[in-house]
Design a protein around this motif. Structure first.
Motif, mmCIF file in Angstrom:
data_model
loop_
_atom_site.group_PDB
_atom_site.id
_atom_site.type_symbol
_atom_site.label_atom_id
_atom_site.label_comp_id
_atom_site.label_asym_id
_atom_site.label_seq_id
_atom_site.Cartn_x
_atom_site.Cartn_y
_atom_site.Cartn_z
ATOM 1 N N ARG A 174 2.427 16.087 4.748
ATOM 2 C CA ARG A 174 2.807 15.943 3.329
ATOM 3 C C ARG A 174 3.757 14.755 3.233
ATOM 4 N NH1 ARG A 174 1.831 17.577 -1.452
ATOM 5 N NH2 ARG A 174 3.852 18.485 -1.914
ATOM 6 N N SER A 175 3.259 13.597 3.615
ATOM 7 C CA SER A 175 4.104 12.415 3.727
ATOM 8 C C SER A 175 3.678 11.329 2.751
ATOM 9 C CB SER A 175 4.047 11.852 5.150
ATOM 10 O OG SER A 175 4.547 12.795 6.080
ATOM 11 N N VAL A 176 4.628 10.445 2.465
ATOM 12 C CA VAL A 176 4.360 9.226 1.702
ATOM 13 C C VAL A 176 4.899 8.051 2.508
ATOM 14 C CG1 VAL A 176 4.764 7.942 -0.431
ATOM 15 C CG2 VAL A 176 4.637 10.440 -0.507
ATOM 16 N N PHE A 177 4.077 7.036 2.685
ATOM 17 C CA PHE A 177 4.501 5.795 3.323
ATOM 18 C C PHE A 177 4.230 4.643 2.356
ATOM 19 C CE2 PHE A 177 3.383 8.650 6.778
ATOM 20 C CZ PHE A 177 4.399 8.464 7.697
ATOM 21 N N VAL A 178 5.239 3.823 2.111
ATOM 22 C CA VAL A 178 5.033 2.556 1.414
ATOM 23 C C VAL A 178 5.097 1.460 2.475
ATOM 24 C CG1 VAL A 178 5.883 0.947 -0.323
ATOM 25 C CG2 VAL A 178 6.033 3.408 -0.744
ATOM 26 N N VAL A 224 0.837 -1.198 0.000
ATOM 27 C CA VAL A 224 0.000 0.000 0.000
ATOM 28 C C VAL A 224 0.872 1.248 0.000
ATOM 29 C CG1 VAL A 224 -0.225 0.182 2.517
ATOM 30 C CG2 VAL A 224 -2.023 1.097 1.070
ATOM 31 N N VAL A 225 0.392 2.270 -0.679
ATOM 32 C CA VAL A 225 0.975 3.615 -0.603
ATOM 33 C C VAL A 225 -0.041 4.512 0.089
ATOM 34 C CG1 VAL A 225 1.742 5.641 -1.884
ATOM 35 C CG2 VAL A 225 2.410 3.366 -2.668
ATOM 36 N N LEU A 226 0.343 5.043 1.245
ATOM 37 C CA LEU A 226 -0.458 6.026 1.977
ATOM 38 C C LEU A 226 0.194 7.380 1.766
ATOM 39 C CD1 LEU A 226 -2.459 7.076 4.185
ATOM 40 C CD2 LEU A 226 -0.819 6.281 5.889
ATOM 41 N N PHE A 227 -0.556 8.334 1.181
ATOM 42 C CA PHE A 227 0.027 9.659 0.991
ATOM 43 C C PHE A 227 -0.948 10.719 1.492
ATOM 44 C CE2 PHE A 227 -2.454 8.969 -2.724
ATOM 45 C CZ PHE A 227 -2.618 10.143 -3.452
ATOM 46 N N SER A 228 -0.398 11.708 2.185
ATOM 47 C CA SER A 228 -1.229 12.644 2.937
ATOM 48 C C SER A 228 -1.137 14.058 2.383
ATOM 49 C CB SER A 228 -0.819 12.633 4.409
ATOM 50 O OG SER A 228 0.543 12.999 4.538
ATOM 51 N N HIS A 229 -2.146 14.852 2.742
ATOM 52 C CA HIS A 229 -2.304 16.203 2.214
ATOM 53 C C HIS A 229 -2.724 17.144 3.347
ATOM 54 C CE1 HIS A 229 -2.249 14.180 -1.670
ATOM 55 N NE2 HIS A 229 -3.044 13.298 -1.090
ATOM 56 N N PRO A 230 -2.193 18.377 3.365
ATOM 57 C CA PRO A 230 -2.461 19.262 4.494
ATOM 58 C C PRO A 230 -3.880 19.814 4.539
ATOM 59 C CG PRO A 230 -1.100 20.370 2.865
ATOM 60 C CD PRO A 230 -1.190 18.935 2.449
ATOM 61 N N LYS A 231 -4.549 19.867 3.372
ATOM 62 C CA LYS A 231 -5.874 20.485 3.356
ATOM 63 C C LYS A 231 -6.533 20.184 2.014
ATOM 64 C CE LYS A 231 -8.559 23.313 5.851
ATOM 65 N NZ LYS A 231 -9.090 22.844 7.136
ATOM 66 N N ASP A 232 -7.843 20.037 2.013
ATOM 67 C CA ASP A 232 -8.570 19.906 0.755
ATOM 68 C C ASP A 232 -8.528 21.222 -0.022
ATOM 69 O OD1 ASP A 232 -9.161 17.405 1.665
ATOM 70 O OD2 ASP A 232 -11.331 17.718 1.834
ATOM 71 N N PHE A 233 -8.711 21.115 -1.329
ATOM 72 C CA PHE A 233 -8.765 22.277 -2.218
ATOM 73 C C PHE A 233 -7.466 23.083 -2.193
ATOM 74 C CE2 PHE A 233 -13.102 21.292 -0.799
ATOM 75 C CZ PHE A 233 -13.702 21.030 -2.020
ATOM 76 N N THR A 234 -6.344 22.388 -2.082
ATOM 77 C CA THR A 234 -5.037 23.033 -2.200
ATOM 78 C C THR A 234 -4.466 22.687 -3.574
ATOM 79 O OG1 THR A 234 -4.076 21.149 -1.007
ATOM 80 C CG2 THR A 234 -4.492 23.149 0.261
ATOM 81 N N PRO A 235 -3.728 23.622 -4.186
ATOM 82 C CA PRO A 235 -3.368 23.456 -5.600
ATOM 83 C C PRO A 235 -2.418 22.310 -5.911
ATOM 84 C CG PRO A 235 -2.321 25.419 -4.668
ATOM 85 C CD PRO A 235 -3.294 24.927 -3.653
ATOM 86 N N VAL A 236 -1.311 22.220 -5.191
ATOM 87 C CA VAL A 236 -0.329 21.172 -5.491
ATOM 88 C C VAL A 236 -0.945 19.793 -5.268
ATOM 89 C CG1 VAL A 236 1.901 20.182 -4.841
ATOM 90 C CG2 VAL A 236 1.649 22.656 -5.015
ATOM 91 N N CYS A 237 -1.664 19.646 -4.165
ATOM 92 C CA CYS A 237 -2.268 18.349 -3.851
ATOM 93 C C CYS A 237 -3.330 17.960 -4.878
ATOM 94 C CB CYS A 237 -2.869 18.369 -2.451
ATOM 95 S SG CYS A 237 -1.627 18.597 -1.152
#
Length: 218
Positions: free
Chosen positions: A131-135, A32-45
């Protein structure tokens, strides 16, 4: 809790855009790849989630699930998914974890444990460490973890490359050199003697140094 490589990935139960997920059960016997985002409706994410949607089939081929996380409720994610499909041309078909109490972000050491348990009033800046990625492997251990700044979009082709390496090196006693891509030569690990290597690789290998033996698996 500080997480390191080969730590057991913390288990949790959470609501997602695809229903309730019991994380370890959901992983099953795959990756599994778990990847996180600081907030909805943000441009880079927005671009990242769209790109992951466009290459989801590549992860499927590798028996690897994708799951996103943002410190906002599921209802917000569902609205955001419409923007992602409209602007990026790909529909998000993998689950997005709703984490309005910050529970999962704290569990994965992306936010301090003493933060108030609410997403209300928080901004992308106050969530910038989310703003992390976990494999995570089939054994539920963390195989890779990365943290990115908010202004730098993640390279998910690199995550695919690392996944190929992780899966290969989990199955065989080899390591992959710098800038390795699937199909390239690999390194025979030091734990394999020359005698054992002769049995494994009768086609032979190239010895650059006694500790650096390169072999083709093709």
């Amino acid at each position: 809790m500080s997480l390191r490589l080969n730590s057991t990935a913390p288990d949790f139960t959470a609501e997602t855009t695809k229903g309730t997920v019991h994380f370890h059960d959901w992983i099953g016997d795959g990756w599994v790849v778990l990847f996180s985002h600081p907030k909805d409706f943000t441009p880079v994410c927005t671009t990242e989630l769209g790109y992951m949607a466009s290459i989801q089939s590549e992860f499927d081929k590798r028996n690897c699930k994708i799951i996103g996380l943002s410190v906002d409720p599921v209802e917000s994610h569902v609205r955001w998914e419409k923007d992602i499909e409209e602007t990026q041309g790909a529909a998000v078909n993998y689950p997005m974890i709703g984490d309005p109490t910050l529970a999962v972000a704290k569990l994965y050491d992306m936010l301090p444990a003493d933060e108030l348990p609410t997403c209300e009033g928080r901004t992308p800046a106050s969530n910038q460490t989310v703003r992390s990625v976990f494999v995570i492997g089939p054994d539920k251990k963390i195989k890779l973890q990365l943290a990115y700044p908010m202004t730098t979009g993640r390279n998910f082709n690199e995550i695919l490359r690392v996944l190929d390496s992780l899966q290969l090196t989990a199955a065989q006693k080899v390591a992959t050199p710098a800038n390795w891509n699937k199909g390239d030569d690999v390194i025979i690990v030091s734990a394999v003697s020359d005698e054992e290597a002769k049995e494994k690789y009768p086609q032979g290998w190239k010895t650059l140094k006694p500790y650096l033996r390169v072999v083709s698996l093709q």
